[in-house]
Design a protein around this motif. Structure first.
Motif, PDB file in Angstrom:
ATOM      1  N   THR A   2       0.822  -1.199   0.000  1.00  0.00           N
ATOM      2  CA  THR A   2       0.000   0.000   0.000  1.00  0.00           C
ATOM      3  C   THR A   2       0.864   1.259   0.000  1.00  0.00           C
ATOM      4  O   THR A   2       1.793   1.392   0.792  1.00  0.00           O
ATOM      5  CB  THR A   2      -0.908   0.024   1.240  1.00  0.00           C
ATOM      6  N   ARG A   3       0.544   2.185  -0.908  1.00  0.00           N
ATOM      7  CA  ARG A   3       1.294   3.431  -1.001  1.00  0.00           C
ATOM      8  C   ARG A   3       0.370   4.603  -0.705  1.00  0.00           C
ATOM      9  O   ARG A   3      -0.679   4.758  -1.341  1.00  0.00           O
ATOM     10  CB  ARG A   3       1.910   3.582  -2.387  1.00  0.00           C
ATOM     11  N   MET A  26       3.236   0.239   5.279  1.00  0.00           N
ATOM     12  CA  MET A  26       2.840   1.064   4.145  1.00  0.00           C
ATOM     13  C   MET A  26       3.991   1.953   3.691  1.00  0.00           C
ATOM     14  O   MET A  26       4.859   2.320   4.474  1.00  0.00           O
ATOM     15  CB  MET A  26       1.631   1.935   4.517  1.00  0.00           C
ATOM     16  N   ASP A  47      -2.583   4.570  -3.418  1.00  0.00           N
ATOM     17  CA  ASP A  47      -3.802   3.857  -3.052  1.00  0.00           C
ATOM     18  C   ASP A  47      -4.737   4.749  -2.244  1.00  0.00           C
ATOM     19  O   ASP A  47      -5.946   4.523  -2.225  1.00  0.00           O
ATOM     20  CB  ASP A  47      -3.453   2.613  -2.232  1.00  0.00           C
ATOM     21  N   ARG A 114      -8.053   1.396   6.533  1.00  0.00           N
ATOM     22  CA  ARG A 114      -8.304   0.007   6.140  1.00  0.00           C
ATOM     23  C   ARG A 114      -9.681  -0.150   5.515  1.00  0.00           C
ATOM     24  O   ARG A 114      -9.854  -0.897   4.539  1.00  0.00           O
ATOM     25  CB  ARG A 114      -8.153  -0.906   7.356  1.00  0.00           C
ATOM     26  N   LEU A 117      -9.503   1.261   1.990  1.00  0.00           N
ATOM     27  CA  LEU A 117      -8.732   0.395   1.103  1.00  0.00           C
ATOM     28  C   LEU A 117      -9.508  -0.878   0.765  1.00  0.00           C
ATOM     29  O   LEU A 117      -9.491  -1.342  -0.375  1.00  0.00           O
ATOM     30  CB  LEU A 117      -7.386   0.044   1.745  1.00  0.00           C
ATOM     31  N   ASP A 121     -10.681  -1.881  -2.880  1.00  0.00           N
ATOM     32  CA  ASP A 121     -10.154  -3.141  -3.388  1.00  0.00           C
ATOM     33  C   ASP A 121     -11.290  -4.011  -3.918  1.00  0.00           C
ATOM     34  O   ASP A 121     -11.207  -4.613  -4.979  1.00  0.00           O
ATOM     35  CB  ASP A 121      -9.409  -3.883  -2.273  1.00  0.00           C
TER      36      ASP A 121
END
Length: 229
Positions: A2-3, A26, A47, A114, A117, A121
């Motif tokens: 994760t960026r 991260m 992300d 989270r 993300l 995702d």
């Protein structure tokens, strides 16, 4: 991996948040003013972007508005000391995913990251692929149907979600913690065996009737879906 992009002009806060996020595995790029933050957001591959609202040069709202006009769809989480309802509405209307008011606990920030993300995702996975195939296993996401060798598998919603998670990440070992968070949206409790029970039930339907096994246990690590010789 994760960026993240963190745009925060308070040096102490930026250092603290960056260090904490890096400790969570991260990659974090930091900008301390609006123009630099906008440049990174427009040119980098992130992300998630975490933007303070009040920044020197350009405020967070302007950064997000400019990025959206440039068709950059990076999810954005606002951090701000401004807690007025109008401010929150403005940020969300501009396309932010979430809005966290200072002061806040790092654990809350991490939880919200989270959630964002996971949400993105899942959305990306849904757009990218609707039908998955592995050996004689077929999973149709839209029809919510799984079959092996042409025979339909009678899966519960959680079993289907577990299978889909493992299939989308085929060949990658998924820990119990990741499975608990992704399938049950909860933090893994080592005292419970909900993941093990679900895996066992899925394996009974997915693998037991067939000579080729697809769902494998990696001791001490987790589970993986893959074809093995």
């Amino acid at each position: 991996m994760t960026r993240l992009l963190l745009v925060e002009d308070q040096a102490t806060a930026a250092a603290y948040l960056s260090q904490g996020l890096k400790e969570e595995g991260m990659v974090v790029d930091v900008a301390v003013n609006g123009p630099d933050g906008l440049h990174l957001l427009l040119t980098g591959d992130y992300d998630l972007a975490i933007l303070d609202v009040m920044l020197p040069g350009l405020d967070g709202w302007t950064i997000l508005e400019t990025a959206r006009r440039a068709r950059r769809q990076v999810p954005v989480l606002f951090l701000t000391a401004r807690d007025a309802i109008d401010d929150r509405v403005r940020g969300l209307d501009l396309g932010a995913e979430d809005y966290l008011v200072k002061p806040f606990a790092f654990s809350e920030l991490l939880a919200r990251i989270r959630v964002i993300l996971r949400r993105n995702d899942r959305a990306a996975g849904a757009v990218e692929q609707m039908v998955y195939q592995m050996a004689d296993l077929t999973v149709d996401v839209l029809k919510h149907r799984a079959s092996r060798g042409g025979e339909r598998l009678d899966l519960t919603p959680k079993e289907f979600a577990l299978l889909l998670l493992l299939l989308r990440r085929a060949g990658e070992v998924q820990s119990r913690t990741v499975i608990a968070e992704q399938v049950w949206d909860m933090h893994f409790d080592s005292e419970t065996n909900v993941v093990e029970v679900a895996v066992r039930r899925l394996r009974t339907k997915l693998d037991d009737p067939y000579p080729r096994k697809l769902l494998h246990t990696v001791r001490g690590v987790g589970y993986v879906l893959e074809v093995r010789d």
